[in-house]
Design a protein around this motif. Sequence first.
Motif, short mmCIF file in Angstrom:
data_model
loop_
_atom_site.label_atom_id
_atom_site.label_comp_id
_atom_site.label_asym_id
_atom_site.label_seq_id
_atom_site.Cartn_x
_atom_site.Cartn_y
_atom_site.Cartn_z
N ASN A 164 37.59 -7.47 -25.62
CA ASN A 164 36.93 -7.76 -26.89
C ASN A 164 36.67 -9.26 -27.04
O ASN A 164 35.62 -9.67 -27.54
N MET A 166 32.97 -10.94 -27.46
CA MET A 166 32.71 -11.71 -28.68
C MET A 166 32.18 -13.09 -28.33
O MET A 166 31.30 -13.63 -29.02
N GLU A 208 28.54 -12.45 -27.29
CA GLU A 208 27.71 -12.24 -28.48
C GLU A 208 27.41 -13.58 -29.17
O GLU A 208 26.26 -13.84 -29.58
N TYR A 232 35.67 -3.79 -31.83
CA TYR A 232 35.09 -5.11 -31.55
C TYR A 232 34.16 -5.03 -30.33
O TYR A 232 33.07 -5.62 -30.33
N SER A 285 30.08 -5.74 -30.50
CA SER A 285 29.43 -6.79 -29.72
C SER A 285 28.38 -6.22 -28.77
O SER A 285 27.30 -6.79 -28.62
N GLU A 334 25.30 -5.53 -30.85
CA GLU A 334 24.60 -6.76 -31.22
C GLU A 334 23.85 -7.35 -30.02
O GLU A 334 22.72 -7.83 -30.15
#
Length: 200
Positions: free
Chosen positions: A104, A108, A111, A170, A174, A177
């Motif tokens: 995660n 992140m 992203e 998470y 991501s 996104e």
Amino acid sequence: MKSCRSFLDWLLENGVVWDCGVGWGYNFDWEAAAAFIPARTPISVVTAIVTRAFVSAYRVLGDERYLEVLRDVMSFFLGDLNRFELGSRICFSYTPVDDMMVHNANLMVAEALLRLSELFGIDEMRRFVLGAVRFTLFDQNLDGSFYYFYKDYARRRGLRNVIDNFHTGYVIYSLCEIYKAMRVEELWSGLVKALSLIHI
């Protein structure tokens, strides 16, 4: 709007300057599964969440201070975090002081870098984004789930590895996104497998 600006000002005042850039962390020491993280060490996950706030704030308010701090954030991600490259796959560390390979956190960062590449018009940064996506999808389980740690890393370090809804959320967020901006087939197939875990 005034309270929004006051929160953003607080973030600007409480960023942690590291070797190359700036990030955010916790104001207390904490013991991760594979490392001790001292207070005020910038953390990839926290910094990625703060990045979302400053990108949104800059787009709405146009305050140049937010753009300046985002340049420093980009330097933190690319210059301060440890980066592990396995062929075309990339994993970013949790903090600058550890070697943890956490899915995660990795996505992140990816992203956040994607948001920054769009903001600053740096298309070549997408190589890091796609590399991080490939790293995590390479380690995806057949049922679409993800362990917290990269499986080989957990084995090498003798760590207990788990699948949990919180961190998987998470990862899926991501991936969604990133897919909005990068319509890559390999990302889509992994995302479909992951979304099959969600029962509505």
